[in-house]
Design an enzyme around this catalytic site. Structure first.
Site, short mmCIF file in Angstrom:
data_model
loop_
_atom_site.label_atom_id
_atom_site.label_comp_id
_atom_site.label_asym_id
_atom_site.label_seq_id
_atom_site.Cartn_x
_atom_site.Cartn_y
_atom_site.Cartn_z
N LEU A 1 0.83 -1.22 0.00
CA LEU A 1 0.00 0.00 0.00
C LEU A 1 0.86 1.26 0.00
CD1 LEU A 1 -3.08 -0.77 2.25
CD2 LEU A 1 -2.98 -0.48 -0.23
N CYS A 2 2.03 1.20 0.69
CA CYS A 2 2.84 2.42 0.74
C CYS A 2 3.38 2.78 -0.64
CB CYS A 2 3.95 2.30 1.78
SG CYS A 2 5.10 0.98 1.44
N THR A 3 3.66 1.75 -1.46
CA THR A 3 4.09 2.03 -2.84
C THR A 3 2.98 2.77 -3.59
OG1 THR A 3 5.55 0.13 -2.97
CG2 THR A 3 4.72 0.97 -5.04
N GLU B 1 2.60 6.32 -1.85
CA GLU B 1 3.70 7.28 -1.80
C GLU B 1 4.65 7.25 -2.99
OE1 GLU B 1 5.37 6.39 2.00
OE2 GLU B 1 3.40 6.74 2.92
#
Lengths: 447, 633
Positions: free
Chosen positions: A208-210, A213
């Site tokens: 999810l962070c990929t 962000e």
């Protein structure tokens, strides 16, 4: 059999009526074999998609006359490049019904019963009616479910060898582009789907962070729109990939995000591919894999040749590559093994037992239905049945199972194994402590 | 119905509008785009007459430097022929006609795009266009041929022509889905054709009620109108004759045969070249072992030793990490990269030592990808063989492919410095968006520069050999550059040559190898069965005539004679196979036919789209235990 029927199987007769050298030891060729296949063998085809359409045709032209097909889907335009039983005017109709009708129209004498239904909505006993189950599926979950059901019929002798009359053979096919596999599953004898679950690589999921962000490619932008942005904007309204407006919204959002980060490559087609996890599919691979499965079905039933042991890998993209692998069984497989041993006090009630299943580390089974022999002890659905059986919940399981010291029961429900919610059905070996003077012996195998 | 439609974007400088005199246009939309007028035109010719063709030619002829795109709503061989002439006319006038399939009118295009969606994801619109312009001829429409065509018709093949002179018998109902009870007594070709047409009305389906041998023996020119011939259930003699005809006419040929629980598929074309071979697993072209100056200077702008902020350190892409560590390693190892297992492990340890915390995915990826640093520089043996092929000495008749190979050869020893043009794409990896996009740009511009150099070389070579220097389109050269490491050349012996003088070494190898025993056995027995039938006018065991034992013995004698002729004296086939082969009695069992037909259609698709890699040798189906094999003899 009348003369017309006989000459219709002109080619098949060569295999079924003549003695052979490279055949199953139990092969007994002759008109009776051919007629028995017509008369008595019942086959279920699971899935009426790319593989299912081919399977129905192949089985109908292999001398089988009693076929059932089950599929919950309706026909879509994107099916038409390979699902040859469907036409443009069939779009929107149930696949199982149209497929059954088309094959019956062309192959006289064959009876195909369609089931426009989810596989989970059929009673377990429905599946026991068939001699062989042929799987033409595109999802791991559905395969797992049918595998669990078929393996659930398997009973073991006291020496842990499978009782041959309880073996429910399955043939399973799968394709992706130019690649595919065909396999034969004889529960208790060859590895079941669960024994070799590692054959299916885990699905690619982006962190999810990929997405949030550091998006780097078009798929990241699409998944951001699909998994994060949609929920932010449409509070409480769930995303439906089959609603074109929803898809269009995700596409527009993905484009916006791609522009923001200077990422090329977002297209509508890619958006659909990523969001729906579309597996490319062509007619030729489906035809190849299905015919291999149907041939194995014929061989299992008739013994007219050796069978595939037990897994055929196919790749037609780079040249033409086939490989047969004899995969080993996993002896303590949860699904096709002799069953998890559960040790209980004779006082444990059915409702307490159902609770225990939820906490059992190898099961994590919630909302369990429980079947003993041919009788339902408790069913979560339908409501009528639930109400009828509710009274059992407070009774000791020992009594409900007829006060025997050791027996097998079937449970099904929703499992959270491997941190994944899935329909799950398995059999358990229940041993009652202290019943008939049995001490705490041979419990080391217990979970 | 013959119908041709030309649609597309005609782009032209605004000032030359007046040159459009004399041609009727049906314009749908005109809008200004920069200083040019973009015209979305739709020009439809139903049943084109000669004069209308002249208009097309005229159109291509007068508009120097303009581009015109063609697409067909109905593709028959006739149209592709006309199209070819249009193309060459256009070429001569420096007018480009890209043969990509363009979007048709929106109302038409969408359902079609949706219908073919699952296959467009595999071979793209170019591959689809190649299928839609192909015309296929099928010889014999038993289940093997019918099933092969079914898969092609579903995929949207341009046209099919079925040649079969037989009538539907009751026995056919048991193995062929394309005929039904109403068909009994009628032309099989007609019935199969009718059913196939039902599957896809975009396909032009024809049939000829005639025995294939009639054309093979009396009218060889018949075959030259097709792109590809699928010949099913032919015996050896007819195969050899048809093969000669198709080689001569430069028509692709695929043989298929189902026979009991065995059968074969064999491609016969002189040469097939593929640019987009699309292998499953292929090493990324990221040149970690040989970075070029621009990549090196980008890498220098990033410092691995600055651990703060942690978020930045764990978003340095592994390309940067590995190039830096490789440089560091080379400095202490006489400018060499790791080669031994020990050195490789040391190298990985060195990468690991740069980590500042254990949760740095980018370093984990770098360690996993370090084998890309160890990979040898330069080109593979396969690529080496291609550039050294005698066809790479090009001349006025050389194909696009070999012209580009000649250019590639020059490129490798000049600008390439031993490497092929850079592919230009990088795999996904943990990285900040900014670093990743910068890297993408660096790889892309290098690929672009390599392409420009290649394009120049292609033009020079074309000019040198007397071909039109601009005859190979930019997009083709670009695709060639992108796939330069993956080029494939497949050549097939003529059937006659293989039959007359098979490779004895390969035969011995197969006969000795347990994995090949059944496959080679069937290969020989299939040929022996044809010889048997030439003598006895029936296949071994074909009828229940009480002669089974005789047939088994005769087949065995024939097979042993054949083995001896092939230089395999003293070799024996697996004994059980003689009886099995006679038991099969030339039956065409549906499931086997569906399998063989499926493979046939797949190979046809690869040949037509020029994507992926067609099979080599003869594929022998083994329906007993599925240990099928490709035999290259």
């Amino acid at each position: 059999m009348d003369a017309v029927d006989v000459s219709k199987s002109r080619d098949l007769d060569k295999l079924l009526l003549r003695h052979g050298n490279l055949v199953d030891p139990g092969f007994s060729p002759g008109p009776d074999l051919r007629d028995d296949i017509r008369e008595y063998v019942k086959i279920l085809v699971v899935g009426a998609g790319g593989l299912g359409c081919e399977l129905l045709k192949d089985l109908a032209l292999s001398g089988f006359r009693n076929l059932d097909v089950i599929d919950m889907d309706r026909i879509e335009v994107t099916n038409l490049n390979r699902q040859f039983l469907f036409r443009l005017e069939d779009v929107g109709k149930p696949k199982a019904e149209v497929a059954a009708k088309r094959v019956m129209e062309r192959v006289s004498g064959v009876e195909i019963v369609p089931h426009f239904s989810r596989i989970e909505d059929k009673e377990i006993e429905f599946y026991n009616d068939f001699n062989i189950i042929a799987l033409g599926l595109d999802s791991i979950e559905a395969r797992k479910y049918i595998n669990g059901v078929a393996c659930g019929f398997l009973e073991y002798n006291d020496d842990d060898t499978p009782k041959s009359q309880t073996i429910k053979p399955m043939v399973d096919g799968g394709t992706e582009g130019f690649k595919g596999h065909a396999r034969v599953i004889m529960p208790g004898v060859t590895p079941c789907f669960e024994c070799t679950i590692w054959l299916f690589p885990p699905q690619v999921k982006f962190p999810l962070c990929t997405l949030a962000e550091t998006p780097r490619n078009a798929a990241h932008c699409i998944e951001y729109a699909h998994l994060i942005k949609w929920d932010e904007v449409h509070k409480g309204k769930s995303f439906d990939p089959d609603v074109p407006e929803h898809m269009q919204w995700v596409y527009d959002e993905a484009i916006r995000r791609a522009e923001l980060f200077g990422i090329p490559g977002v297209t509508y087609s890619l958006t659909q591919g990523v969001v729906k996890n579309i597996i490319p599919a062509i007619a030729s691979t489906n035809a190849i894999i299905s015919s291999a499965c149907a041939l194995e079905t014929l061989k299992i039933v008739s013994g007219c040749s050796k069978t595939l042991t037990n897994y055929l890998a196919y790749n037609g993209g780079e040249g033409l590559y086939t490989k047969v692998t004899d995969f080993p069984r996993v002896n303590d497989c949860l699904v096709c093994g002799p069953g998890i041993l559960i040790e209980l006090d004779t006082s444990v009630t059915l409702s307490k037992f159902i609770e225990m299943l939820e906490e059992h580390p190898k099961l994590l089974l919630s909302k369990a239905s429980v079947i003993h022999g041919n009788g339902n002890l408790y069913m979560q659905a339908p409501p009528v049945l639930e109400e009828m059986l509710r009274g059992n919940l407070s009774k000791p399981l020992y009594d409900l199972m007829g006060r025997v010291q050791k027996d097998t029961i079937h449970v099904s429900g929703t499992s959270l194994l491997n941190e994944q919610k899935q329909s799950f059905s398995t059999k358990l070996r229940v041993l009652f402590k202290g019943a008939d003077g049995v001490a705490d012996m041979d419990t080391a195998i217990g979970a | 119905m013959r119908s041709l439609s030309i649609h597309g974007k005609i782009t032209e400088p605004a000032k030359s509008k007046n040159q459009r005199t004399g041609i009727k246009w049906k314009d749908n939309l005109t809008k200004q785009e920069n200083s040019r007028t973009v015209r979305d035109s739709h020009y439809l010719i139903e049943q084109p007459s000669d004069s209308e063709w002249n208009i097309c030619k005229h159109l291509a002829g007068i508009r120097k430097g303009f581009s015109l795109s063609l697409s067909f709503s109905r593709n028959t061989h006739l149209f592709s022929l006309c199209c070819d002439s249009l193309l060459s006319l256009a070429d001569a006038n420096h007018c480009k006609i890209p043969m990509e399939r363009l979007e048709q009118e929106p109302t038409m295009a969408e359902p079609k795009k949706t219908k073919y969606d699952r296959q467009l994801r595999i071979w793209g619109e170019l591959g689809q266009a190649a299928l839609e312009t192909a015309s296929i001829c099928l010889l014999n429409c038993g289940p093997t041929g019918s099933e092969a065509l079914k898969n092609l018709v579903l995929g949207g093949i341009g046209s099919i022509t079925i040649v079969d002179g037989s009538k539907v018998e009751i026995g056919d109902l048991g193995n062929n889905f394309m005929v039904d009870e109403k068909s009994v007594g009628q032309s099989k070709a007609k019935c199969v054709c009718g059913f196939l047409q039902e599957l896809n009305d975009a396909v032009k389906a024809n049939f000829i009620e005639e025995n294939p041998d009639t054309f093979i023996l009396n009218d060889p020119f018949f075959f030259s109108q097709f792109t590809l011939v699928v010949a099913t259930q032919l015996v050896e003699d007819s195969m050899v004759k048809l093969d000669r005809i198709c080689r001569e006419a430069n028509v692709m040929l695929v043989f298929a045969r189902s026979y009991g629980l065995t059968g074969f598929v064999r491609i016969s074309v002189k040469e097939h070249t593929a640019i987009e071979s699309k292998p499953d697993h292929f090493l990324d072209d990221i040149r970690l072992n040989n970075p070029w100056p621009e990549l090196k200077s980008f890498v220098e702008t990033i410092d691995l030793n600055v651990a703060e902020p942690p978020a930045a350190h764990k978003h340095i892409p592994y390309i940067v990490i590995l190039i830096k560590v490789a440089e560091e390693w080379a400095q202490t190892h006489n400018s060499n990269l790791p080669t031994t297992r020990e050195e490789k492990n040391e190298f990985k340890a060195l990468v690991k030592s740069k980590m500042v915390s254990m949760d740095e995915d980018n370093y984990r990826e770098a360690i996993e990808a370090s084998f890309k640093v160890f990979a040898p520089r330069g080109i593979s043996q396969y690529t080496q063989d291609i550039i050294n092929d005698s066809c790479a000495d090009v001349g006025p008749n050389s194909s696009e492919f070999w012209i580009m190979v000649a250019a590639l050869k020059e490129f490798i020893s000049n600008e390439g410095g031993g490497e092929v043009p850079l592919e230009g794409a990088i795999p996904d990896m943990t990285s900040s968006t900014e670093h990743y996009i910068n890297l993408q740009k660096i790889y892309h511009s290098k690929a672009e520069a390599d392409f420009v150099a290649m394009e120049q070389r292609v033009k020079n070579i074309l000019a040198k050999v007397g071909q039109d220097p601009s005859s190979i389109s930019k997009s083709t050269i670009k695709s060639f550059c992108k796939n330069a490491r993956k080029l494939k050349v497949c050549r097939y012996r003529m059937i006659e040559d293989e039959f007359r003088s098979p490779s004895v070494a390969a035969l011995h190898k197969c006969l000795d190898d347990e994995e090949y025993r059944i496959a080679i056995g069937f290969y020989i027995l299939l040929r022996a069965a044809d010889r048997f039938s030439a003598t006895y006018k029936k296949f071994p065991g074909q009828f229940d005539d009480g002669l089974m034992d005789h047939d088994v013995a005769q087949l065995k004698t024939t097979a042993l004679n054949l083995l001896s002729e092939m230089g395999c004296d003293g070799y024996l086939l697996q004994e059980e196979l003689y009886n099995e082969m006679c038991r099969f009695g030339a039956a065409e069992v549906h499931v086997v036919a569906a399998f063989i037909g499926g493979i046939t259609s797949q190979e046809v698709i690869k040949l037509l789209t020029k994507q992926f890699v067609p099979m080599q040798g003869t594929y022998i189906f083994n329906g007993i235990d599925h240990k099928s094999q490709c035999l290259t003899l």
